[in-house]
Design an enzyme around this catalytic site. Structure first.
Site, short mmCIF file in Angstrom:
data_model
loop_
_atom_site.label_atom_id
_atom_site.label_comp_id
_atom_site.label_asym_id
_atom_site.label_seq_id
_atom_site.Cartn_x
_atom_site.Cartn_y
_atom_site.Cartn_z
N HIS A 70 0.82 -1.22 0.00
CA HIS A 70 0.00 0.00 0.00
C HIS A 70 0.85 1.27 0.00
O HIS A 70 0.32 2.38 -0.14
CB HIS A 70 -0.94 0.01 1.21
CG HIS A 70 -2.26 0.67 0.93
ND1 HIS A 70 -2.53 1.32 -0.24
CD2 HIS A 70 -3.37 0.79 1.70
CE1 HIS A 70 -3.75 1.81 -0.21
NE2 HIS A 70 -4.29 1.50 0.96
N ASP A 73 -2.30 1.96 -4.75
CA ASP A 73 -3.53 2.33 -4.07
C ASP A 73 -4.64 1.35 -4.45
O ASP A 73 -4.50 0.53 -5.37
CB ASP A 73 -3.94 3.76 -4.40
CG ASP A 73 -4.03 4.02 -5.90
OD1 ASP A 73 -4.57 3.16 -6.62
OD2 ASP A 73 -3.54 5.08 -6.35
#
Length: 523
Positions: free
Chosen positions: A493, A497
């Site tokens: 992450h 995204d």
């Protein structure tokens, strides 16, 4: 002004030259001074006679450097003295040490660096034993690091003198694996400091001194448990002389006691061997509750501890999706029916890998790596798709290189090759390095989906569940059977995204549900 240190050195070398050239004159003052013959290897050069005569006679005032005893020596003559003395010393003291070998001809064979970042390896097996003749580049042993299994070859031609490790030991890079005698006429097979006599033929001299320590490395990789090695050490028995009766020649405790009775080390009785074993050990008891057992993690298991510990610190984002695989099932069945090579077995995985590569071409950020120290993302040009495989040695992730340039048949052949090498624990470092994204096919074992951890420095990993028939509804509300596979994408992450992962997964799903779309893109 000449420094004091240089003056002292010139005085010292002048004294050395004078001792070489005037020793004869000191013993017989009436004889003429020694000529150039005082220097071995002068080959009758005339200037040495002139030099020796100058060193032998008293000094007079003049140019040059006066020594403490009145001999006047010029700088040029001093350099000649230094060079000739050095040459004489080199000729007198040259020998086996100058050749770079020990006097007994024995050399150490260390564990070389097997890969970047590798600090230690596990010794799996020996290909030689003590006393064997070895040629250059002949395999000596097989070791396993946390990345691959590698054969160590010999740099020398000679005879194995002593082995320092047994299979199962952990050896650090640079430590000596074995000793070799590179000169056949020098050094015995067993080192002189060993107290256990071991013959090259493998016969054992059973009468050992009570204080002798067992050379456990002399067994050449005998299969047995630590308890058996301890029992053999108690009786002063070398395992290399015992024929094991267990599986694959494994030496059992019964073999130790039987051999000890034959050699007269212990008294043989009519008691059954099992009862005798219990009497000898004194600690064999029937225990209702089994005891705990410690297992040392090695090889790929040690690598998994390191990589998963690092991956657990990375923030993961997971995206789960169901993919309809009816068309994929039909395509795979058609491939298997039309194949003409009986050695080729078509599965779903090569089709999924090729569809994944097509999706990666549209979303290159998923096919990247993250360098945290430099805070930069490297977009990989090649699609090196790794396949997580469970092997008897632990989890390993070999990868198929340049999937974007391979056909489905080529992917099938390469996947079969990697699976065979993984099961045999023969994967090379090239097979398991350089991956860009990883697939974990847990469905081959069971389960619908899992939550995988990243294979750093990659930024994406995909866990695929099994394809199973489930009831599905069409647009009109009618129920029909559908082949559904659940996938779970784990993403770094820090780089990816949620929207990017969702779009990528949607593209991959579209290609799987309609495989004719990515077949059109095949090169």
């Amino acid at each position: 002004m000449i420094p004091i240190r240089i003056l002292n050195r010139k005085r010292a070398w002048a004294a050395v030259g004078r001792r070489f050239l005037t020793s004869h004159a000191a013993q017989n003052p009436l004889s003429p001074p020694p000529a150039a013959a005082a220097f071995p290897g002068h080959h009758g050069l005339p200037f040495l006679s002139h030099l020796s005569s100058r060193l032998a006679r008293p000094s007079h005032a003049g140019a040059g450097f006066p020594s403490s005893e009145g001999v006047s020596i010029g700088n040029f003559e001093l350099i000649l003295i230094v060079l000739l003395c050095w040459r004489w010393k080199r000729r007198c003291f040259s020998g086996s040490a100058a050749a770079g070998l020990p006097e007994d001809g024995t050399v150490d064979v260390p564990l070389a660096q097997t890969g970047e970042g590798i600090a230690e390896c596990e010794l799996l097996q020996w290909f030689v034993k003590e006393g064997d003749e070895v040629d250059e580049f002949q395999p000596l042993c097989e070791v396993q690091s946390d990345k691959a299994t590698i054969e160590i070859t010999s740099r020398y031609k000679g005879r194995v003198s002593r082995m320092l490790y047994v299979p199962g030991d952990i050896v650090k890079v640079g430590e000596t694996l074995l000793k070799m005698v590179v000169d056949e006429s020098q050094a015995p097979v067993q080192s002189v400091d060993s107290q256990v006599p071991i013959k090259v033929s493998g016969n054992l001299d059973g009468e050992l001194s009570s204080g002798a320590d067992l050379n456990t490395t002399g067994s050449g990789g005998v299969l047995c448990t630590p308890a058996v090695r301890h029992l053999a050490k108690q009786y002063g028995i070398s395992l290399s002389g015992i024929q094991g009766s267990g599986k694959s020649g494994r030496v059992l405790k019964e073999d130790i006691l039987k051999y000890a009775a034959q050699k007269g080390i212990i008294e043989s009785s009519g008691i059954p061997l099992g009862d005798q074993l219990q009497d000898e050990l004194g600690s064999v008891q029937v225990i209702e509750n089994p005891s705990d057992k410690k297992v040392t993690l090695r090889g790929f298991q040690r690598a998994m501890v390191k990589t998963m510990s690092m991956a657990a610190k990375v923030p993961h984002f997971y995206f789960v999706e169901d993919i309809k695989c009816d068309a994929l099932v039909e395509l795979k069945a058609s491939f298997q029916k039309q194949t003409t090579d009986p050695g080729v077995k078509h599965t779903f995985l090569p089709l999924l890998i090729k569809a994944l590569s097509s999706a990666l071409s549209l979303y290159p950020l998923v096919n990247s790596s993250f360098n945290e120290d430099a805070m930069e993302v490297v977009l990989k040009g090649s699609h090196n798709i790794g396949i997580a495989m469970a092997t008897p040695s632990g989890l390993v992730v070999p990868n198929i290189k340049n999937v974007q340039s391979l056909s489905i048949l080529e992917i099938t052949m390469e996947l079969a090759r990697l699976q065979q090498l993984a099961l045999a624990n023969k994967l090379s470092p090239e097979d398991i390095t350089g991956g860009t994204v990883t697939l974990s096919n847990i469905g081959a074992i069971g389960g619908k989906f899992g939550s995988p951890l990243l294979n750093l420095p990659e930024v994406a990993i995909i866990a695929m569940g099994r394809i199973q028939k489930v009831p599905h509804f069409d647009e009109k509300g009618n129920v029909y059977p559908a082949s559904i596979m659940t996938v779970n994408i784990g993403a770094d992450h820090r780089v990816l995204d949620g929207a990017t992962v969702a779009r990528f997964c949607s593209e991959w799903k579209r290609l799987i549900e309609k495989p004719e779309l990515f077949i059109l893109q095949l090169r």
